[in-house]
Design a protein around this motif. Structure first.
Motif, PDB file in Angstrom:
ATOM      1  N   TYR A   1       0.826  -1.218   0.000  1.00  0.00           N
ATOM      2  CA  TYR A   1       0.000   0.000   0.000  1.00  0.00           C
ATOM      3  C   TYR A   1       0.857   1.263   0.000  1.00  0.00           C
ATOM      4  CZ  TYR A   1      -3.228   3.522   1.862  1.00  0.00           C
ATOM      5  OH  TYR A   1      -3.954   4.667   2.061  1.00  0.00           O
ATOM      6  N   ILE A   2       1.919   1.287   0.819  1.00  0.00           N
ATOM      7  CA  ILE A   2       2.720   2.510   0.943  1.00  0.00           C
ATOM      8  C   ILE A   2       3.889   2.537  -0.038  1.00  0.00           C
ATOM      9  CG2 ILE A   2       2.126   2.705   3.374  1.00  0.00           C
ATOM     10  CD1 ILE A   2       4.879   1.690   4.078  1.00  0.00           C
TER      11      ILE A   2
ATOM     12  N   ASN B   1      -0.216   9.339  -9.539  1.00  0.00           N
ATOM     13  CA  ASN B   1       0.268   7.959  -9.426  1.00  0.00           C
ATOM     14  C   ASN B   1      -0.145   7.310  -8.112  1.00  0.00           C
ATOM     15  OD1 ASN B   1       1.584   8.261 -11.889  1.00  0.00           O
ATOM     16  ND2 ASN B   1       3.495   8.958 -10.918  1.00  0.00           N
ATOM     17  N   ILE B   2      -0.519   8.147  -7.125  1.00  0.00           N
ATOM     18  CA  ILE B   2      -0.911   7.626  -5.816  1.00  0.00           C
ATOM     19  C   ILE B   2      -2.380   7.961  -5.630  1.00  0.00           C
ATOM     20  CG2 ILE B   2      -0.283   7.507  -3.381  1.00  0.00           C
ATOM     21  CD1 ILE B   2       2.309   8.948  -4.081  1.00  0.00           C
ATOM     22  N   THR B   3      -3.237   7.117  -6.123  1.00  0.00           N
ATOM     23  CA  THR B   3      -4.678   7.417  -6.160  1.00  0.00           C
ATOM     24  C   THR B   3      -5.296   7.479  -4.777  1.00  0.00           C
ATOM     25  OG1 THR B   3      -5.128   5.064  -6.441  1.00  0.00           O
ATOM     26  CG2 THR B   3      -4.917   6.370  -8.433  1.00  0.00           C
TER      27      THR B   3
ATOM     28  N   VAL C   1       9.473  17.006   1.082  1.00  0.00           N
ATOM     29  CA  VAL C   1       8.345  16.528   0.290  1.00  0.00           C
ATOM     30  C   VAL C   1       7.614  15.495   1.130  1.00  0.00           C
ATOM     31  CG1 VAL C   1       9.747  14.747  -0.843  1.00  0.00           C
ATOM     32  CG2 VAL C   1       7.628  15.531  -1.919  1.00  0.00           C
ATOM     33  N   ALA C   2       6.255  15.466   1.030  1.00  0.00           N
ATOM     34  CA  ALA C   2       5.473  14.580   1.887  1.00  0.00           C
ATOM     35  C   ALA C   2       4.216  14.128   1.170  1.00  0.00           C
ATOM     36  CB  ALA C   2       5.121  15.280   3.191  1.00  0.00           C
ATOM     37  N   VAL C   3       3.644  13.009   1.692  1.00  0.00           N
ATOM     38  CA  VAL C   3       2.385  12.456   1.188  1.00  0.00           C
ATOM     39  C   VAL C   3       1.509  12.169   2.404  1.00  0.00           C
ATOM     40  CG1 VAL C   3       1.287  10.519   0.008  1.00  0.00           C
ATOM     41  CG2 VAL C   3       3.422  11.436  -0.869  1.00  0.00           C
TER      42      VAL C   3
END
Length: 581
Positions: A65-66, A99-101, A183-185
């Motif tokens: 998942y990550i 790309n990371i839905t 940078v972060a998600v």
């Protein structure tokens, strides 16, 4: 009387019934306990295996998942070195977010404040933060600035959605290696909770995601998320079981397992009651014991029924046994009498064979002594032969020395003969000198006073010649005596040589005699050894025969005793047969 017999028969049937039932019941309960113990061990192993399997399954799901988020963050860090323009970075942020839905947003904040000329903040969701929102003061920014790897922030309430989320961040450096930003998600914790709920271990089993200190990341009670600690109500400690290794154990009727999720600071904990697995097994064991119990009762009843049928034929069989037992008792008594006679005969044979064995042992001992004496005699003769050979050798040496002495004497005689010739020559010269001196004296006398001195010299020469002639005569006399002594010595030496030769011959004859005696003693010793070996074999055979006879005697005695026992048993069996009939 008949009623008493019926009561005894019923009592016997009851004893038979319970006697057959009790062992079967004992086997039933022992089998149940053994099956329970084995099942418990197998259940524990299965539970531990299932717990580890659940951790591995959930670990794989969360890692998958990550993984896209980590890959896109890493790609952003690499591409940042090529361009630091805000428009380019904004495009990258939006592109990676696509790309990371499942992510809430993909964003980047520079090292400088967004209110400074070179500072800015870009977000894939196009969210405009309030004026008092400073990214450089946010935990995800501070932690990434102080570390080089990926950072996993503790869950927090997202400002845009109001939902619980977690940030994955990484430090960004420019081409010179200087810190340029972070940078972060953002990922929703709801997705992680759904993954946890999708994995099941048992009916009442629980699976949680925890931080390294035990704080809940997921829980069916949302009030405990990020607030309560799992180990507060657990007998285990975070330092012991959240150490990065995989653990699995069973304690106090509950199973427990823990494991780390990849390189994250998150842990999976699986727990639940062991009865979720052992309940069905226990029901099977109870059913198994009940089936065995019913089978035991049925087998006991069937056994008693069969015994009743057997009792009906016992009377006729008892009469037959009685008759046959009586015949057997008579035969046993006859056999016992015959066996006693055979035992006495065998004992006499054994006594005779024992005497033969003792005689054979005595003969063997004496033959062994003879053999030893023959060997000693052979050794003495061998030493005598060696001494004779030494004497013969010494006689040969004496003969050779005597021969050399005779040769030396003969050579001395020849040299004396040569001396004799020389003495003769000297005597001749002296005669001539005497004549010349006489003539010189005559000439000196005629010369008068002038030849007086010459006359004196001539006189002395004549006197010297006379002395030489006298000396040669004495020498000839001595030489004659030496020749006589030499001849006598030669004759005596030749006689000694003849005696030595005779001694050598006699010694050789004695040596031959001793050699013949030595051969005879060797033959005697060899034959004595063969006789000894034969006597020993005979003694061994006699001992074996004696042992066999003793065994036969013991067997006959055992047979006699067995016959007596058969006779006694026949009498007892006769009594039993009377009881059966």
């Amino acid at each position: 009387m008949s009623g008493k017999k019926d009561e005894n028969a019923k009592r016997k049937l009851r004893r038979l019934f319970f006697g057959a039932l009790m062992p079967l019941l004992l086997v039933t309960f022992v089998s149940g306990f053994v099956f329970l113990a084995v099942s418990k061990i197998q259940t524990n192993r299965f539970v531990i295996s299932e717990s580890k399997g659940a951790i591995a399954e959930l670990n794989g799901k969360i890692t998958d998942y990550i993984a896209p988020a980590l890959i896109n963050i890493n790609d952003f860090v690499i591409l940042f070195r090529t361009s630091q323009e805000k428009d380019v970075l904004d495009a990258l942020v939006h592109g990676f977010a696509e790309n990371i839905t499942y992510s809430l947003s993909f964003y980047f904040a520079t090292a400088e404040s967004r209110f400074e000329p070179d500072g800015f903040y870009v977000d894939s969701s196009d969210w405009t933060p309030p004026d008092d929102w400073v990214p450089q003061k946010r935990p995800w920014f501070i932690e990434s600035r102080n570390n080089d790897g990926f950072c996993y922030e503790s869950p927090y309430i997202d400002d845009m959605t109001g939902g619980l989320c977690v940030s994955l961040s990484h430090k960004v450096k420019d081409a010179d290696g200087k810190f340029a930003g972070v940078v972060a998600v953002d990922l929703l914790m709801k997705d992680l909770a759904d993954m946890v709920s999708s994995v099941s271990v048992s009916e009442h089993g629980k699976i949680y995601l925890l931080l390294s200190d035990g704080t809940y990341l997921t829980n069916e009670d949302e009030s405990k998320v990020t607030k309560a600690n799992y180990f507060a109500d657990s007998p285990f400690s975070a330092s012991e079981y959240l150490d990065g290794n995989l653990h699995a154990l069973i304690s106090d009727g509950r199973y427990f397992a823990s494991g780390r999720i990849g390189a994250t600071p998150w842990y999976i904990v699986v727990e639940g009651p062991i009865t979720d697995f052992s309940g069905a097994t226990m029901r099977k064991i109870i059913l198994f014991v009940l089936i065995l119990f019913v089978f035991s009762i049925f087998a006991s009843v069937l056994n008693v029924s069969m015994i009743k049928g057997m009792r009906k034929g016992e009377k006729g069989i008892g009469k037959q046994i009685y008759d046959e037992t009586q015949n057997l008792a008579v035969s046993a008594q006859e056999n016992a009498s015959t066996a006693q006679e055979q035992s006495a005969a065998v004992k006499e044979i054994v006594a005779t064979m024992e005497d033969c064995a003792l005689l054979s042992e005595d003969i063997s001992t004496k033959i062994t002594d003879v053999s030893s004496l023959a060997l000693k005699t052979n050794g003495d003769i061998a030493e005598g032969v060696d001494l004779i050979e030494g004497n013969v050798s010494q006689l040969h040496k004496i003969a050779e020395a005597n021969t050399m002495t005779i040769e030396g004497i003969r050579e001395l005689g020849e040299k004396i003969t040569n001396i004799w010739d020389i003495v003769t020559l000297i005597n001749s010269v002296a005669d001539q000198a005497k004549i010349i001196a006489f003539n010189a004296e005559l000439e000196a006398s005629s010369a008068g006073e002038a030849g007086k001195n010459f006359h004196i010299v001539a006189t002395e020469i004549r006197r010297l010649a006379d002395g030489i002639i006298d000396g040669t005569k004495e020498i000839k006399s001595k030489i004659g005596e030496i020749e006589k002594s030499s001849d006598t010595l030669i004759i005596m030496s030749e006689s000694g040589t003849a005696e030595i030769a005779g001694g050598v011959e006699r010694a050789n004859m004695l040596e031959d005699k001793f050699a013949s005696m030595k051969n005879a003693s060797e033959i005697t010793a060899e034959r004595a050894e063969k006789i000894t070996a034969i006597i020993k074999q005979q003694t061994s055979a006699t001992e074996q025969i004696l042992m066999t006879l003793k065994q036969i005697s013991a067997g006959v005695e055992n047979f006699s005793q067995a016959t007596n026992k058969i006779s006694s048993a026949s009498q007892a069996l006769k009594n039993i047969a009377e009881g059966l009939s």
